[in-house]
Design an enzyme around this catalytic site. Structure first.
Site, PDB file in Angstrom:
ATOM      1  N   ASP A  13      -8.668  -6.718   9.808  1.00 44.48           N
ATOM      2  CA  ASP A  13      -7.494  -6.681  10.027  1.00 44.48           C
ATOM      3  C   ASP A  13      -7.113  -5.220  10.267  1.00 44.48           C
ATOM      4  OD1 ASP A  13      -4.772  -7.870  10.541  1.00 44.48           O
ATOM      5  OD2 ASP A  13      -4.276  -7.693   8.465  1.00 44.48           O
TER       6      ASP A  13
ATOM      7  N   GLY B 154       0.780  -1.129  -0.033  1.00 44.87           N
ATOM      8  CA  GLY B 154       0.042   0.032  -0.157  1.00 44.87           C
ATOM      9  C   GLY B 154       0.829   1.340   0.064  1.00 44.87           C
TER      10      GLY B 154
ATOM     11  N   ARG C 127      -7.379  -1.336   4.292  1.00 44.96           N
ATOM     12  CA  ARG C 127      -7.230  -0.488   4.695  1.00 44.96           C
ATOM     13  C   ARG C 127      -8.342   0.198   5.600  1.00 44.96           C
ATOM     14  NH1 ARG C 127      -2.562  -1.260   4.495  1.00 44.96           N
ATOM     15  NH2 ARG C 127      -0.975  -0.068   3.564  1.00 44.96           N
TER      16      ARG C 127
ATOM     17  N   ARG D 100      -4.632  -8.559  -7.402  1.00 50.56           N
ATOM     18  CA  ARG D 100      -3.896  -9.835  -6.974  1.00 50.56           C
ATOM     19  C   ARG D 100      -4.355 -10.543  -5.647  1.00 50.56           C
ATOM     20  NH1 ARG D 100       0.946  -6.050  -8.508  1.00 50.56           N
ATOM     21  NH2 ARG D 100       0.168  -4.994  -6.852  1.00 50.56           N
ATOM     22  N   ILE D 101      -4.563  -9.686  -4.785  1.00 52.72           N
ATOM     23  CA  ILE D 101      -4.931 -10.256  -3.329  1.00 52.72           C
ATOM     24  C   ILE D 101      -6.292 -10.946  -3.412  1.00 52.72           C
ATOM     25  CG2 ILE D 101      -5.070  -9.843  -0.644  1.00 52.72           C
ATOM     26  CD1 ILE D 101      -3.022  -7.850  -1.104  1.00 52.72           C
TER      27      ILE D 101
ATOM     28  N   SER E 114       0.329  -9.354   6.664  1.00 52.29           N
ATOM     29  CA  SER E 114       1.632  -9.822   5.980  1.00 52.29           C
ATOM     30  C   SER E 114       2.358 -10.506   7.293  1.00 52.29           C
ATOM     31  CB  SER E 114       2.204  -8.765   5.232  1.00 52.29           C
ATOM     32  OG  SER E 114       2.677  -7.692   6.182  1.00 52.29           O
TER      33      SER E 114
ATOM     34  N   HIS F 259      -3.588  -5.580  12.184  1.00 55.99           N
ATOM     35  CA  HIS F 259      -3.032  -5.363  11.023  1.00 55.99           C
ATOM     36  C   HIS F 259      -1.743  -6.240  10.840  1.00 55.99           C
ATOM     37  CE1 HIS F 259      -2.204  -2.030   7.717  1.00 55.99           C
ATOM     38  NE2 HIS F 259      -1.930  -3.367   7.141  1.00 55.99           N
TER      39      HIS F 259
END
Ligand code: 8YV
Length: 353
Positions: free
Chosen positions: A287, A82, A263, A169-170, A315, A312
């Site tokens: 998240d 991001g 976000r 993509r995600i 990843s 959050h």
């Protein structure tokens, strides 16, 4: 003597990645020495005259930041996919490159997206607390106690529609993980079609994922109405601010769940807390929350039993963070040395007034 370029790194990237930077004799390295948010004052004192800077999503890169760096700055490398913390037009005007870390975190965030969907639909927060609070011994096998909503259908008798706000993509990696659950219909809303998009994209997605139907919509209300799960997987920033609002949430099914791994700014938190509390929707898996990390136990979403809130961590696997950190370091080095970045965000569209 080797010409040395000053670079500022806003976090210690650990013993596997820091040597990548330290072994480069061309770099004069300045590293934020603490294991917490990089202090703005420290940053502004250290960036003047630097050629490159490596930031995290909590470090705001705006005009003040860029002007303080001065004309020597060639590259900003962010350890994130991001970039809503970076003022893109300001970078574009100054001809500064932006490196970022797509792809390497797709799997980890897609895994977490599915986890959040399951946790929210199967009442994970309430049921975990039953055990934690010692209430399990008094459980009486009431047939419908603890029941949540099922997100799978292998019998194909049920129609399950998964909705995606954003289909990058995600989102695609999340869909791929859900197909074995018996998902048969997909609806997505994505940024306006570009010339590069195939006219048969939906038929191609149907073949690619093996689902009965994939449909693109430009209508948020339709996305809300038709989906059993809505995944919010779009970039942050002003153009998507509170795109999930009361109007959207009121249109969702009372059995549906909202999942936001992208976000916090995309979702109006007050409206969502009301939606879950009053049963307009079944639950939410988040998240990210607007205003993070200042989200505490008294936050309306944290108080809601059917809202799962994680800090959050999309990843946050060792494997992924290591890849992100080393890609961010490589982008930084390449940018400073005037070489091509492995992952550079194109800023052409931000140069015109
Ligand atoms: C965090 C993310 O940035 O990459 C992003 O945009 O939101 C997350 O991956 C990352 O965890 C912080 O480095």
């Amino acid at each position: 003597p080797v010409r040395r370029h000053k670079v500022v790194v806003c976090r210690d990237l650990g013993p596997d990645v820091m040597p990548l930077l330290r072994e480069r004799r061309e770099l004069e390295l300045i590293v934020w020495p603490e294991d917490k948010f990089c202090d703005r004052k420290w940053l502004l004192e250290n960036i003047p005259g630097c050629s490159g800077v490596l930031v995290m999503l909590s470090d705001i890169v705006n005009e003040e930041f860029l002007d303080t760096c001065g004309p020597s700055l060639k590259v900003v490398s962010t350890m994130s996919v991001g970039y809503d913390h970076v003022k893109l037009p300001a970078l574009a005007q100054r001809g500064i490159k932006l490196g970022y870390t797509p792809d390497v975190l797709t799997d980890a965030v897609a895994d977490l997206s599915v986890m959040l969907a399951l946790m929210a639909s199967r009442n994970a927060k309430q049921t975990l607390s039953v055990v934690q609070n010692g209430e399990w011994p008094s459980f009486s096998w009431a047939p419908f106690a603890f029941c949540g909503r099922q997100i799978s259908s292998s019998s194909q008798k049920r129609t399950i529609t998964v909705g995606f706000l954003g289909f990058g993509r995600i989102a695609k990696a999340t869909l791929a993980r859900l197909v074995p659950f018996g998902i048969n219909h997909v609806i997505f809303l994505s940024s306006p079609k570009s010339k590069r998009d195939s006219p048969n994209e939906c038929a191609e997605f149907e073949r690619q994922f093996g689902v009965k139907s994939v449909r693109r919509t430009a209508d948020l209300q339709e996305l809300a109405r038709e989906s059993d799960i809505v995944f919010v997987l779009a970039p942050g920033g002003p153009s998507t601010h509170h795109i999930i609002d009361e109007y959207f949430l009121r249109a969702m099914k009372p059995t549906a769940v909202l999942v936001n791994p992208s976000r916090g700014t995309l979702v109006d938190s007050d409206a969502l807390a009301k939606a879950v509390h009053e049963g307009w929707i079944w639950g939410a898996g988040l998240d990210v929350v607007e205003g993070e990390p200042n989200v505490t136990a008294d936050h309306p979403l944290v108080k809601e039993p059917r809202c799962v809130v994680l800090p959050h961590v999309g990843s946050a696997t060792f494997e992924t963070r290591l890849e992100m950190a080393s890609l961010a370091a490589r982008n930084l080095i390449a940018g400073v040395l005037g070489e091509e970045l492995e992952h550079e965000l194109g800023l052409q569209s931000y140069t015109s007034p």
